[in-house]
Design a protein around this motif. Structure first.
Motif, PDB file in Angstrom:
ATOM      1  N   LEU A 151      -5.393   3.307  -8.703  1.00 47.13           N
ATOM      2  CA  LEU A 151      -6.771   3.641  -8.333  1.00 47.13           C
ATOM      3  C   LEU A 151      -7.434   2.491  -7.580  1.00 47.13           C
ATOM      4  N   MET A 152      -7.161   1.258  -7.990  1.00 41.98           N
ATOM      5  CA  MET A 152      -7.724   0.095  -7.286  1.00 41.98           C
ATOM      6  C   MET A 152      -7.130   0.007  -5.881  1.00 41.98           C
ATOM      7  N   MET A 153      -5.834   0.289  -5.773  1.00 43.81           N
ATOM      8  CA  MET A 153      -5.193   0.285  -4.455  1.00 43.81           C
ATOM      9  C   MET A 153      -5.774   1.386  -3.575  1.00 43.81           C
ATOM     10  N   ARG A 154      -5.983   2.559  -4.159  1.00 47.12           N
ATOM     11  CA  ARG A 154      -6.538   3.687  -3.406  1.00 47.12           C
ATOM     12  C   ARG A 154      -7.956   3.380  -2.928  1.00 47.12           C
ATOM     13  N   PHE A 155      -8.710   2.648  -3.714  1.00 44.28           N
ATOM     14  CA  PHE A 155     -10.080   2.316  -3.348  1.00 44.28           C
ATOM     15  C   PHE A 155     -10.119   1.401  -2.122  1.00 44.28           C
ATOM     16  N   TYR A 205       0.838  -1.194   0.000  1.00 46.53           N
ATOM     17  CA  TYR A 205       0.000   0.000   0.000  1.00 46.53           C
ATOM     18  C   TYR A 205       0.882   1.257   0.000  1.00 46.53           C
ATOM     19  N   LYS A 206       0.599   2.187  -0.928  1.00 45.94           N
ATOM     20  CA  LYS A 206       1.487   3.331  -1.150  1.00 45.94           C
ATOM     21  C   LYS A 206       0.934   4.670  -0.673  1.00 45.94           C
ATOM     22  N   PHE A 207      -0.332   4.688  -0.243  1.00 44.17           N
ATOM     23  CA  PHE A 207      -0.956   5.972   0.064  1.00 44.17           C
ATOM     24  C   PHE A 207      -0.970   6.273   1.568  1.00 44.17           C
TER      25      PHE A 207
END
Length: 584
Positions: free
Chosen positions: A390-394, A322-324
């Motif tokens: 975007l999928m990771m952010r979701f 996870y990067k965010f």
């Protein structure tokens, strides 16, 4: 001047030379001798005062001193050609820009100070204070400051707080209604213009009114009329500038109060931007709600601020890759300076992760940034990379504290997921070609939608999937074949074994070329224009490459057709090509 004029006309030339030197080196401002001393400043009770400790009259006086100096610094050349709105505005129109920045600063200071208060009673008190300041500015003929404050109080973040306006004393409400009426932009500021005719100097008019006049004159009149210089346009511009200059002649007889000047110079320090102000306004009075008592309001505001804080949620569950979850730093995100505080901060640069994070920022939407990002993203990343992020952010990681999960879902997870869904919607709606041409992208997008248990994404993106599938069909208007002209026959004298351009009617060749060029033009995608050297980059800009290649091919074909034709036919071929160009 010294070398060419002085020997012959030493007296006038020396005077002219001194005048030029004075102008280029900067003239000393004229000293005005007032017959009476300035009024004694009304000082606050301490050196580090709060806003409500500043007397409205003294705030109005100090604002007037600051803005008078700015207004009187404006040079006529800064008003020519709408210089304040051009690329080199900071060089060509610095003082007009300073005046505009001060207007925005004061207007947004008003908004910020009101919504930052934690109870309705305090907010109403601050609103009343600003209305009194505006009324005192009107008494000082500082109409620019009046407009600044009225503009701030009319901002949607404050205007929507109906229960606060109703809580103001009736006298204060009447003063504000009178200010709004007098300084209304209706009929091109008709009432303000009438007021300006009656006032005695010193006076600071509302500069925005004159800038609007200059813009209309500049954009609405041609520079030349039938080859002649449109001098009437220059006269109209000169009339406006002369009116601006009239109000620069007389200074104010006011004394600066250092403690208040310092306060006004630092109002930017604790100011919040427009979007944050509006979010606070919604927390104060949610849409569709009526009056609230102060205790509930205060609790609502405090809760909102608490839930927006990352520290409140504690440690989050580990999610591999996870990067965010990294804070903003100068190394990963550069935002423009706060400046006028209008709208979301402008993004100057950032890592790909930070750019996507801002794309889905939960505190405020930025549709302009979203559309610009989707238009240009292929210049710095691949579609698959963007989809993965975007999928990771979701899939936001949740807190380990089980008691906080429900609140977390409401105040952190849901806003982010709504933003991601909005990105998907805009992507599919305006850049659906990305999914049609990239089968892997489309496959992974639908796999993500179909296998994600989140009901929100299921509900909203299901519609996007249908929309995307429909986009694959050709939706161009149907051609009415009843009115489509039939192809024209070849010339009767043509040689089947050796076809030539002259064998076909020029009009029919033009029709067929238009059909081919039209299909090639429709195939060009906007992002291809962003590709470096797109004329020669077949891989990243295939449609533009083919379009220009075809253009070059037609040019070579024309040259070749003329050169290889027999001498007796060259004139015929040339005439045929000219007819073809005419038909096109």
């Amino acid at each position: 001047i010294k070398n060419d004029i002085i020997p012959s006309y030493s007296g006038p030339a020396n005077s002219l030379n001194k005048l030029i030197d004075a102008k280029t080196q900067g003239e000393k401002p004229k000293q005005f001798n007032f017959s009476t001393p300035p009024p004694r400043p009304i000082l606050p009770p301490r050196d580090n005062p709060m806003l409500f400790e500043l007397h409205p009259m003294e705030v109005a006086r100090q604002l007037t001193i600051i803005e008078s100096n700015l207004y009187r610094s404006i040079k006529p050349r800064e008003c020519i050609g709408c210089a304040w709105s051009k690329k080199n505005a900071a060089v060509d129109s610095p003082n007009v820009l300073s005046m505009i920045d001060k207007f925005n600063e004061v207007s947004n200071w008003v908004v910020s100070e009101v919504v930052k208060q934690d109870t309705q009673k305090k907010r109403v008190h601050i609103m009343k204070h600003f209305i009194e300041i505006a009324d005192r500015c009107r008494g000082l003929n500082n109409f620019n400051a009046v407009m600044e404050i009225v503009s701030g109080l009319n901002d949607s973040s404050i205007h929507r707080l109906k229960n606060h306006w109703e809580a103001l004393p009736q006298k204060t409400q009447d003063i504000f209604e009178d200010l709004k009426n007098t300084f209304s932009s209706d009929k091109n500021y008709a009432k303000l213009r009438e007021l300006l005719k009656t006032v005695q100097q010193p006076c600071i008019p509302y500069l925005g009114m004159y800038l609007t006049d200059l813009t209309f004159i500049t954009d609405g009149n041609q520079n030349n009329l039938s080859g002649l210089i449109n001098f009437y346009k220059r006269k109209l511009i000169s009339n406006v500038i002369e009116e601006i200059k009239i109000y620069q002649l007389t200074p104010y007889n006011l004394a600066p109060a250092d403690v208040i000047v310092k306060y006004l110079e630092n109002i930017n320090d604790d100011m919040i931007d427009k979007e944050e102000a509006y979010q606070k306004s919604l927390a104060i009075l949610p849409r569709g709600k009526g009056k609230k008592d102060d205790e509930k309001e205060e609790k609502s505001v405090n809760e909102m601020q608490l839930y927006q804080s990352d520290e409140y949620w504690g440690e989050l569950l580990y999610m591999k890759g996870y990067k965010f979850n990294t804070p903003d730093t100068k190394e990963n995100l550069v935002l423009s300076s706060a400046g006028s505080k209008v709208g979301p901060p402008q993004i100057k640069g950032g890592t790909l992760v930070k750019l996507v994070e801002r794309l889905t920022y939960p505190k405020y939407p930025d549709q302009t940034y979203l559309e610009l990002f989707l238009f240009t993203y292929k210049t710095f990343c691949k579609p698959i990379e963007l989809l993965d992020l975007l999928m990771m952010r979701f899939n936001v990681p949740r807190p380990k504290d089980q008691e906080k999960i429900e609140k977390y879902k409401q105040f952190k997870e849901l806003p982010i997921q709504v933003r991601v869904t909005g990105v998907f919607k805009t992507w599919v709606d305006k850049h659906w070609i990305d999914f049609l041409y990239d089968k892997e992208l489309a496959h992974r997008f639908f796999y993500f939608v179909n296998n994600n248990p989140n009901s929100i994404l299921k509900r909203i993106v299901k519609q996007l999937k249908k929309f995307l599938e429909n986009k694959s069909d050709d939706k161009r208007p149907a051609i009415n074949k009843k009115v489509t002209p039939a192809p024209m026959a070849k010339n009767k004298n043509h040689d089947p074994s050796n076809p030539q351009i002259r064998d076909y009617p020029a009009q029919e060749i033009a029709r067929q070329m238009c059909l081919i060029d039209y299909e090639a033009f429709l195939a060009i995608q906007p992002h291809e224009f962003l590709v470096k050297d797109f004329r020669n980059n077949k891989r990243n800009a295939p449609n533009l490459y083919n379009f220009f290649k075809r253009a070059s091919g037609i040019q070579n074909w024309v040259i070749n057709d003329i050169c290889i034709a027999k001498v007796q036919y060259r004139t015929i071929v040339l005439q045929h090509l000219i007819n073809l160009a005419s038909c096109l």
